[in-house]
Design an enzyme around this catalytic site. Structure first.
Site, PDB file in Angstrom:
ATOM      1  N   HIS A 150      37.708  19.681  43.924  1.00  0.00           N
ATOM      2  CA  HIS A 150      38.664  18.853  44.679  1.00  0.00           C
ATOM      3  C   HIS A 150      40.026  19.075  44.021  1.00  0.00           C
ATOM      4  O   HIS A 150      40.086  19.303  42.809  1.00  0.00           O
ATOM      5  CB  HIS A 150      38.403  17.359  44.536  1.00  0.00           C
ATOM      6  CG  HIS A 150      37.068  16.862  45.003  1.00  0.00           C
ATOM      7  ND1 HIS A 150      35.956  16.886  44.231  1.00  0.00           N
ATOM      8  CD2 HIS A 150      36.702  16.265  46.163  1.00  0.00           C
ATOM      9  CE1 HIS A 150      34.946  16.347  44.890  1.00  0.00           C
ATOM     10  NE2 HIS A 150      35.359  15.966  46.069  1.00  0.00           N
TER      11      HIS A 150
ATOM     12  N   ASP B  35      40.453  17.163  40.850  1.00  0.00           N
ATOM     13  CA  ASP B  35      39.638  17.552  39.691  1.00  0.00           C
ATOM     14  C   ASP B  35      40.422  18.491  38.782  1.00  0.00           C
ATOM     15  O   ASP B  35      40.124  18.616  37.593  1.00  0.00           O
ATOM     16  CB  ASP B  35      38.383  18.340  40.108  1.00  0.00           C
ATOM     17  CG  ASP B  35      37.534  17.612  41.123  1.00  0.00           C
ATOM     18  OD1 ASP B  35      37.603  16.383  41.170  1.00  0.00           O
ATOM     19  OD2 ASP B  35      36.800  18.302  41.873  1.00  0.00           O
TER      20      ASP B  35
ATOM     21  N   GLU C 130      23.741  18.304  51.800  1.00  0.00           N
ATOM     22  CA  GLU C 130      23.425  17.814  50.447  1.00  0.00           C
ATOM     23  C   GLU C 130      22.094  17.068  50.485  1.00  0.00           C
ATOM     24  O   GLU C 130      21.882  16.171  51.304  1.00  0.00           O
ATOM     25  CB  GLU C 130      24.542  16.889  49.958  1.00  0.00           C
ATOM     26  CG  GLU C 130      24.225  16.283  48.596  1.00  0.00           C
ATOM     27  CD  GLU C 130      25.435  15.663  47.918  1.00  0.00           C
ATOM     28  OE1 GLU C 130      26.540  16.233  48.004  1.00  0.00           O
ATOM     29  OE2 GLU C 130      25.275  14.599  47.295  1.00  0.00           O
TER      30      GLU C 130
ATOM     31  N   HIS D  94      22.180  13.278  50.380  1.00  0.00           N
ATOM     32  CA  HIS D  94      22.739  12.657  51.579  1.00  0.00           C
ATOM     33  C   HIS D  94      21.702  12.623  52.701  1.00  0.00           C
ATOM     34  O   HIS D  94      21.621  11.655  53.451  1.00  0.00           O
ATOM     35  CB  HIS D  94      23.972  13.427  52.056  1.00  0.00           C
ATOM     36  CG  HIS D  94      25.110  13.392  51.080  1.00  0.00           C
ATOM     37  ND1 HIS D  94      26.322  13.958  51.345  1.00  0.00           N
ATOM     38  CD2 HIS D  94      25.208  12.864  49.843  1.00  0.00           C
ATOM     39  CE1 HIS D  94      27.132  13.777  50.315  1.00  0.00           C
ATOM     40  NE2 HIS D  94      26.476  13.121  49.380  1.00  0.00           N
TER      41      HIS D  94
ATOM     42  N   ASP E  16      24.699  21.516  48.973  1.00  0.00           N
ATOM     43  CA  ASP E  16      24.981  20.776  47.744  1.00  0.00           C
ATOM     44  C   ASP E  16      23.633  20.445  47.124  1.00  0.00           C
ATOM     45  O   ASP E  16      22.869  19.611  47.632  1.00  0.00           O
ATOM     46  CB  ASP E  16      25.813  19.513  48.017  1.00  0.00           C
ATOM     47  CG  ASP E  16      27.307  19.802  47.894  1.00  0.00           C
ATOM     48  OD1 ASP E  16      27.686  20.988  47.848  1.00  0.00           O
ATOM     49  OD2 ASP E  16      28.098  18.835  47.834  1.00  0.00           O
TER      50      ASP E  16
ATOM     51  N   ASP F 158      23.657   7.327  46.200  1.00  0.00           N
ATOM     52  CA  ASP F 158      23.818   8.759  45.943  1.00  0.00           C
ATOM     53  C   ASP F 158      23.774   8.979  44.426  1.00  0.00           C
ATOM     54  O   ASP F 158      24.804   8.967  43.766  1.00  0.00           O
ATOM     55  CB  ASP F 158      25.185   9.159  46.515  1.00  0.00           C
ATOM     56  CG  ASP F 158      25.335  10.636  46.777  1.00  0.00           C
ATOM     57  OD1 ASP F 158      24.312  11.341  46.761  1.00  0.00           O
ATOM     58  OD2 ASP F 158      26.468  11.074  47.008  1.00  0.00           O
TER      59      ASP F 158
ATOM     60  N   ASP G 299      22.904  11.638  42.823  1.00  0.00           N
ATOM     61  CA  ASP G 299      23.372  12.979  42.438  1.00  0.00           C
ATOM     62  C   ASP G 299      22.669  13.515  41.193  1.00  0.00           C
ATOM     63  O   ASP G 299      23.317  13.961  40.242  1.00  0.00           O
ATOM     64  CB  ASP G 299      24.894  12.973  42.195  1.00  0.00           C
ATOM     65  CG  ASP G 299      25.696  12.924  43.485  1.00  0.00           C
ATOM     66  OD1 ASP G 299      25.134  13.212  44.549  1.00  0.00           O
ATOM     67  OD2 ASP G 299      26.895  12.603  43.419  1.00  0.00           O
TER      68      ASP G 299
ATOM     69  N   ASP H  40      26.123  19.701  43.087  1.00  0.00           N
ATOM     70  CA  ASP H  40      26.850  18.436  43.192  1.00  0.00           C
ATOM     71  C   ASP H  40      25.965  17.395  42.508  1.00  0.00           C
ATOM     72  O   ASP H  40      25.350  16.541  43.149  1.00  0.00           O
ATOM     73  CB  ASP H  40      27.101  18.095  44.663  1.00  0.00           C
ATOM     74  CG  ASP H  40      28.104  16.967  44.807  1.00  0.00           C
ATOM     75  OD1 ASP H  40      28.493  16.390  43.779  1.00  0.00           O
ATOM     76  OD2 ASP H  40      28.493  16.663  45.950  1.00  0.00           O
TER      77      ASP H  40
END
Ligand code: XLS
Ligand code: NI
Ligand code: NI
Length: 437
Positions: free
Chosen positions: A99, A102, A266, A269, A294, A305, A307, A336
């Site tokens: 991003h 980031d 993802e 998700h 992802d 989430d 992750d 991710d």
């Protein structure tokens, strides 16, 4: 060197007890005619790996990712580049995703933020040339800044919408500069909390406008890659517009964006949407929309989430089964994923990627075996075989009317039961393949 105590990670095979070695990911091993590295273009997610330090709703950082520099400075941004490239090189990871925020600390003035992005991307380009590491995709973070409390494209504020446009424009510039293969829209806060204050149709139209302008601008500056939507049903908003693959595809088609966009699916998700990872991959694939992945996993006991780094080999196997059947992904496999909060050391960062890369390598090996074994595929073919002859064939060739079918039904009388689904038999084949050599 930031990870001087960590050697380059090599493949040592499943019997190795060396925690800093791959057990299954053997980049050169050929599976179904292609080396693993070509099946599995892995990417490092800048945000989790170089930025996230374990802060959660109840407590602050556990990990130190200052990399010897003061946080919030350009020196820190450069240190993250140095550490990030060293990390990817040591693991043999060919891509990264980012991003805008980031990469550099956002300034108060967007022009200054953009200048910082120019500066850091010059430095990243140098590192990319030196190492051969490439950019998988870029994106703009349009959810963290308080101005995005009601979304970016979906914001009720036209000024916020413009700021989002400015961010997308710059993130596209940087993605193109770094040769990114894709550009992602995860609709961070594109959704709503209550219909009492939300005009859904209005917001969807505005999101579509933002995406269309992004496509127009991207093509103008020479971006030839794919745009991606990354579906997610909830979190941070209660309802997110890009609920799942099917919903996102419907949206893209409705607004004529489906030629330029594919999906970035993802795992976590898909499961938040009440699907399996495999389900959303299949829906994307059958619509020609499987763009990128992802790679992570959720926790069935937790409703958010999480992750996590992928560990569940059933899931990675079924993922790779879909990917092999689809002929691969144009994008890649972006981790991710983040370390659990108590896994806060440098070594844990490496262990996490080793786990994830091995879990996908194992998934690839097993999925290829499943296809090679053929029992699942031939059962599936047999299951639909009534459509390969007689009246079934006529239905498939769309060469028959309702009247003709009704006549056929009357003539033949009551149909036989459709044949067993044999789910347990099929599941036991999967187990045999997973747990034998
Ligand atoms: C958050 C998303 C995010 C996107 C990039 O849930 O997964 O990390 O991948 O904005
Ligand atoms: Ni996510
Ligand atoms: Ni994601």
């Amino acid at each position: 060197m930031y990870f001087s105590n960590i050697p380059a990670i090599r493949y040592e095979g499943p019997n190795s007890r060396n925690p800093l070695a791959f057990k299954f990911y053997d980049a050169d091993r050929v599976i179904m005619g292609k080396p693993m590295r070509a099946h599995l273009p892995f990417a490092m997610a800048w945000w989790h790996n170089m930025c996230a330090c374990g802060t959660d709703m109840f407590g602050g950082d556990t990990a130190d990712k200052s990399f010897g520099a003061e946080k919030g400075t350009m020196a820190h941004a450069r240190a993250k580049v140095d550490a990030g490239f060293e990390f990817m090189q040591k693991l043999g990871i060919p891509y990264f995703c980012f991003h805008d925020v980031d990469l550099v600390p956002p300034a108060k003035d967007i022009r200054e933020t953009n200048r910082r992005l120019d500066e850091i991307s010059d430095y990243m380009l140098e590192k990319m040339q030196e190492t051969g590491i490439r950019c998988l995709w870029g994106t703009a973070n349009m959810f963290a800044n308080p101005q995005y409390m009601n979304g970016a494209g979906s914001s009720n504020s036209a000024d916020v919408f413009c700021f989002a446009a400015a961010q997308v424009k710059k993130a596209l510039d940087i993605t193109v500069k770094l040769g990114g293969k894709g550009y992602v829209f995860w609709g961070g806060r594109e959704g709503y909390e209550t219909l009492l204050n939300t005009d859904v149709k209005f917001e969807l139209e505005n999101i579509a406008s933002l995406l269309r302008m992004a496509v127009e601008y991207g093509r103008k500056i020479g971006f030839t890659g794919d745009f991606f939507i990354e579906p997610k049903p909830k979190e941070p908003m209660k309802h997110q517009y890009d609920f799942d693959a099917a919903t996102a595809i419907g949206f893209l088609r409705q607004y004529g964006l489906d030629k330029d966009f594919k999906l970035n699916i993802e795992a976590n998700h898909a499961t938040l949407a009440g699907h399996t990872f495999q389900h959303d991959l299949r829906i994307a694939a059958i619509n020609g929309m499987l763009g990128s992945i992802d790679a992570n996993q959720g926790d069935p006991q937790l409703g958010w989430d999480t992750d996590e780094f992928p560990f569940n080999v059933y899931e990675t196997t079924m993922c790779m089964y879909e990917v092999l059947k689809a002929g691969g992904v144009a994008g890649g496999f972006n981790f991710d994923a983040k370390n659990r909060r108590p896994s806060y050391t440098d070594k844990d960062m490496f262990y996490a990627y080793i786990l994830g890369m091995d879990a996908f390598a194992l998934g690839l090996i097993k999925a290829a075996k499943l296809i090679d074994d053929g029992r699942v595929d031939s059962f599936m073919a047999e299951r639909y075989s009534s459509y390969s002859r007689g009246i079934g064939l006529k239905i498939r060739s769309k060469n028959v009317s309702l009247e003709e079918l009704a006549e056929y039904a009357e003539r033949t009388g009551k149909p036989e039961l459709p044949g067993s689904g044999r789910q347990e038999y099929l599941e036991s084949i999967v187990n045999c393949i997973l747990f034998s050599e």
